[in-house]
Scaffold this motif. Structure first.
Motif, PDB file in Angstrom:
ATOM      1  N   ILE A   9       0.862  -1.184   0.000  1.00 50.78           N
ATOM      2  CA  ILE A   9       0.000   0.000   0.000  1.00 50.78           C
ATOM      3  C   ILE A   9       0.900   1.236   0.000  1.00 50.78           C
ATOM      4  CG2 ILE A   9      -1.899   1.220   1.137  1.00 50.78           C
ATOM      5  CD1 ILE A   9      -2.518  -1.457   2.611  1.00 50.78           C
ATOM      6  N   PHE A  10       0.746   2.049  -1.013  1.00 49.33           N
ATOM      7  CA  PHE A  10       1.510   3.290  -1.098  1.00 49.33           C
ATOM      8  C   PHE A  10       0.747   4.373  -0.326  1.00 49.33           C
ATOM      9  CE2 PHE A  10       2.469   0.812  -4.928  1.00 49.33           C
ATOM     10  CZ  PHE A  10       3.852   0.745  -4.860  1.00 49.33           C
ATOM     11  N   PHE A  65      -2.897   5.083  -1.621  1.00 47.31           N
ATOM     12  CA  PHE A  65      -3.681   5.766  -0.602  1.00 47.31           C
ATOM     13  C   PHE A  65      -3.059   7.133  -0.310  1.00 47.31           C
ATOM     14  CE2 PHE A  65      -6.819   5.804   2.632  1.00 47.31           C
ATOM     15  CZ  PHE A  65      -7.658   4.742   2.338  1.00 47.31           C
ATOM     16  N   GLY A  66      -3.534   8.159  -1.007  1.00 48.43           N
ATOM     17  CA  GLY A  66      -3.040   9.518  -0.784  1.00 48.43           C
ATOM     18  C   GLY A  66      -3.967  10.259   0.158  1.00 48.43           C
ATOM     19  N   SER A  67      -3.514  11.406   0.661  1.00 49.17           N
ATOM     20  CA  SER A  67      -4.360  12.126   1.623  1.00 49.17           C
ATOM     21  C   SER A  67      -5.570  12.755   0.938  1.00 49.17           C
ATOM     22  CB  SER A  67      -3.553  13.153   2.407  1.00 49.17           C
ATOM     23  OG  SER A  67      -3.193  14.241   1.602  1.00 49.17           O
ATOM     24  N   ALA A  68      -5.509  12.937  -0.387  1.00 49.59           N
ATOM     25  CA  ALA A  68      -6.694  13.426  -1.111  1.00 49.59           C
ATOM     26  C   ALA A  68      -7.787  12.354  -1.064  1.00 49.59           C
ATOM     27  CB  ALA A  68      -6.331  13.754  -2.557  1.00 49.59           C
ATOM     28  N   ALA A  70      -7.914   9.758   0.972  1.00 48.87           N
ATOM     29  CA  ALA A  70      -8.268   9.505   2.370  1.00 48.87           C
ATOM     30  C   ALA A  70      -9.257  10.553   2.882  1.00 48.87           C
ATOM     31  CB  ALA A  70      -7.007   9.496   3.241  1.00 48.87           C
ATOM     32  N   SER A  71      -9.082  11.800   2.466  1.00 51.40           N
ATOM     33  CA  SER A  71     -10.001  12.862   2.892  1.00 51.40           C
ATOM     34  C   SER A  71     -11.395  12.635   2.326  1.00 51.40           C
ATOM     35  CB  SER A  71      -9.474  14.233   2.436  1.00 51.40           C
ATOM     36  OG  SER A  71      -8.231  14.503   3.036  1.00 51.40           O
ATOM     37  N   ALA A  72     -11.446  12.235   1.061  1.00 56.13           N
ATOM     38  CA  ALA A  72     -12.739  11.968   0.424  1.00 56.13           C
ATOM     39  C   ALA A  72     -13.426  10.783   1.109  1.00 56.13           C
ATOM     40  CB  ALA A  72     -12.543  11.690  -1.062  1.00 56.13           C
ATOM     41  N   VAL A  73     -12.663   9.738   1.395  1.00 51.98           N
ATOM     42  CA  VAL A  73     -13.203   8.557   2.078  1.00 51.98           C
ATOM     43  C   VAL A  73     -13.701   8.939   3.471  1.00 51.98           C
ATOM     44  CG1 VAL A  73     -12.542   6.362   3.165  1.00 51.98           C
ATOM     45  CG2 VAL A  73     -11.860   6.856   0.791  1.00 51.98           C
ATOM     46  N   ALA A 119      -8.828   4.752   7.761  1.00 51.80           N
ATOM     47  CA  ALA A 119      -9.352   4.677   6.398  1.00 51.80           C
ATOM     48  C   ALA A 119      -8.676   3.554   5.619  1.00 51.80           C
ATOM     49  CB  ALA A 119      -9.156   6.026   5.688  1.00 51.80           C
ATOM     50  N   ILE A 120      -7.371   3.381   5.809  1.00 49.44           N
ATOM     51  CA  ILE A 120      -6.644   2.322   5.087  1.00 49.44           C
ATOM     52  C   ILE A 120      -7.124   0.949   5.552  1.00 49.44           C
ATOM     53  CG2 ILE A 120      -4.387   1.270   4.652  1.00 49.44           C
ATOM     54  CD1 ILE A 120      -3.134   4.046   5.082  1.00 49.44           C
ATOM     55  N   ILE A 121      -7.206   0.789   6.883  1.00 47.84           N
ATOM     56  CA  ILE A 121      -7.606  -0.520   7.426  1.00 47.84           C
ATOM     57  C   ILE A 121      -9.043  -0.852   7.013  1.00 47.84           C
ATOM     58  CG2 ILE A 121      -8.057  -1.814   9.563  1.00 47.84           C
ATOM     59  CD1 ILE A 121      -5.599  -0.525  10.785  1.00 47.84           C
ATOM     60  N   ALA A 122      -9.911   0.185   6.999  1.00 49.20           N
ATOM     61  CA  ALA A 122     -11.303  -0.042   6.591  1.00 49.20           C
ATOM     62  C   ALA A 122     -11.364  -0.604   5.174  1.00 49.20           C
ATOM     63  CB  ALA A 122     -12.091   1.267   6.670  1.00 49.20           C
TER      64      ALA A 122
END
Lengths: 305, 305
Positions: A56-57, A86-89, A91-94, A233-236
């Motif tokens: 996971i990047f 997985f970027g912060s953009a 992650a923010s949307a998620v 968010a990543i784990i979800a």
């Protein structure tokens, strides 16, 4: 506390490699430096894939969508898949979509770039501001008619915005000042971003005017590393076992603190933004990685055995 | 500690008035609210002049030169003289010229407005940036050729700049990042500025990106209230006795802290940015004025006796 082990031998690399099922990899400073791929890293990524490891990047850069990152990886000749990024953009949307259940009839006012807009679009969140040329203009005088109230705004989301200006800051501030129900979100709080051997003001610096102006009244929710929202968010999405994961990064404040905060082991690489002195003294940082290595590319030696 | 006395009677006003030779007066919130002069204040200023008191208008607003302030006072029908006006723009120019002995062959890169430029011009300091339209443009991509090194730059000075953008922040940051001899100055650190019954991001918020990006590496010198640099500059020019002075203001963090820091007595007025609760509890601020009054205009009652 003993200083963290500095790995140098193939045996040490192998022992760590075998203990990991999921590699969380920071990008800039670990995989590449700007346009140059770190030596040996392509081999190491292939080793991971061959061994069935999950990759996971994980990047705080909020200017790019997953799709844009995929293009970057392609250009560098690195095998990568959109669902691994997985970027912060994103992650923010998620976070807005799944955690906040952001209402469909509200809009988020964006201080950010197209990559952030694309990720909001992908999860169906209405937005304004961002790259809209109407807001990327200089207001020659303090004409406050530029900052009307707007009851359709349900959140302000700040990332890196090369179009930062007083019109955007004034609007964002006014929405947050007037309505405590308007969410205040930052993609990340990186002071600077490193590029071409130097640094420039980063997302965290560009949101600092809002954070400072609202201090004591509104606290932002910060999504990116080192915050737990990003890990959640990543784990979800990826359902990995944190005990069998390793966060690899070059930055103590973001990458290493990020792993430590979720009981994920960490591997600090040199050659990025951290100096050895920050780990091995004379006055080491309180943020201590689990392991240190010169470069992720050093694991390439395992391909020969 | 006992709470500060809240003055309400002519006897209290007179005792305080008679004990003061020099009145240091904040402007917005004390003398006027935006375009409206505070009731009774014109009479009080006349009382001061008739009694031979020295008046100094002390403001953190860095967008106006003394000349511009004089025009503002004229329009409001308030008697005032340029040499009585001490804004943070002028104080910054005086600090650079007298305290730093800023070299004649160096330039200061300005984040600020014409009023700040005018005061730098008045003391013969070379400048760039500021209102130059070349720098008040949106950079559509992260093209770092916009931030070349410039050995003629000897300082970065930030005030309120309605033309804040990434080009200016990037330039200012680069100068400070590359050369520890480049001075880092802020006119003031006000979070917000109040106007028309509301607030907008202030000078301190607009310099926050630089302060945050450089944290741990460069600390700015802040000129305006509550910093002592401002008081030193005023005393250097006006030679008054701090023991016989009174700082009058509506802001605990700037005006009142400013007086306290130089052992000058302070008078807090209501009706500006401070609520009575911040002085009289239940959780009063640590910054305690010497006296409190509803309005400076209340002293007008002394004209009738």
């Amino acid at each position: 506390m003993a200083p963290p082990p500095f790995l140098t031998s193939p045996e040490q690399y192998k022992e760590l490699f075998d203990s990991v099922d999921t590699f969380l990899l920071d990008c800039d400073g670990v995989i590449y430096h700007g346009p140059v791929v770190v030596e040996g890293v392509k081999t190491v990524l292939q080793l991971m894939r061959d061994a069935g490891k999950k990759i996971i990047f994980v990047t705080n850069n909020a200017t790019k969508s997953r799709k844009m990152y995929k293009t970057t990886f392609d250009k560098l000749g690195i095998e990568a898949y959109e669902e691994e990024i997985f970027g912060s953009a994103y992650a923010s949307a998620v976070y807005m979509s799944r955690i906040l259940n952001f209402p469909k009839d509200k809009r988020v006012y964006v201080l950010g770039e197209k990559g952030l807009e694309d990720e909001l679009d992908a999860v169906g969140i209405q937005r304004c501001g961002g790259t809209d040329p109407e807001d990327r203009v200089f207001i020659p005088s303090m004409d406050f008619s530029h900052f009307p109230a707007d009851p359709t705004i349900g959140a302000v989301l700040c990332g890196f915005d090369s179009g930062i200006n007083y019109k955007k800051l004034g609007k964002a501030y006014s929405y947050l000042r007037d309505d405590p129900n308007v969410h205040f979100l930052l993609t990340n709080q990186d002071r600077v971003f490193p590029t071409s051997g130097t640094t420039y003001p980063g997302s965290g610096s560009l949101s600092a005017p809002l954070v400072f102006a609202l201090q004591g009244k509104r606290e932002p929710t910060v999504i990116g590393k080192p915050n737990k929202h990003m890990m959640d968010a990543i784990i979800a999405e990826h359902h990995f076992d944190p005990k069998r994961a390793l966060m690899v990064g070059d930055n103590l404040l973001t990458d290493i603190a990020f792993g430590l905060g979720s009981d994920v082991r960490t591997l600090l690489v040199m050659g990025g933004v951290t100096h050895k002195d920050q780990v091995y003294g004379p006055e080491p940082s309180d943020i201590r990685p689990t392991f240190v290595v010169e470069s992720l590319g050093d694991f390439a030696v395992l391909a020969k055995n």
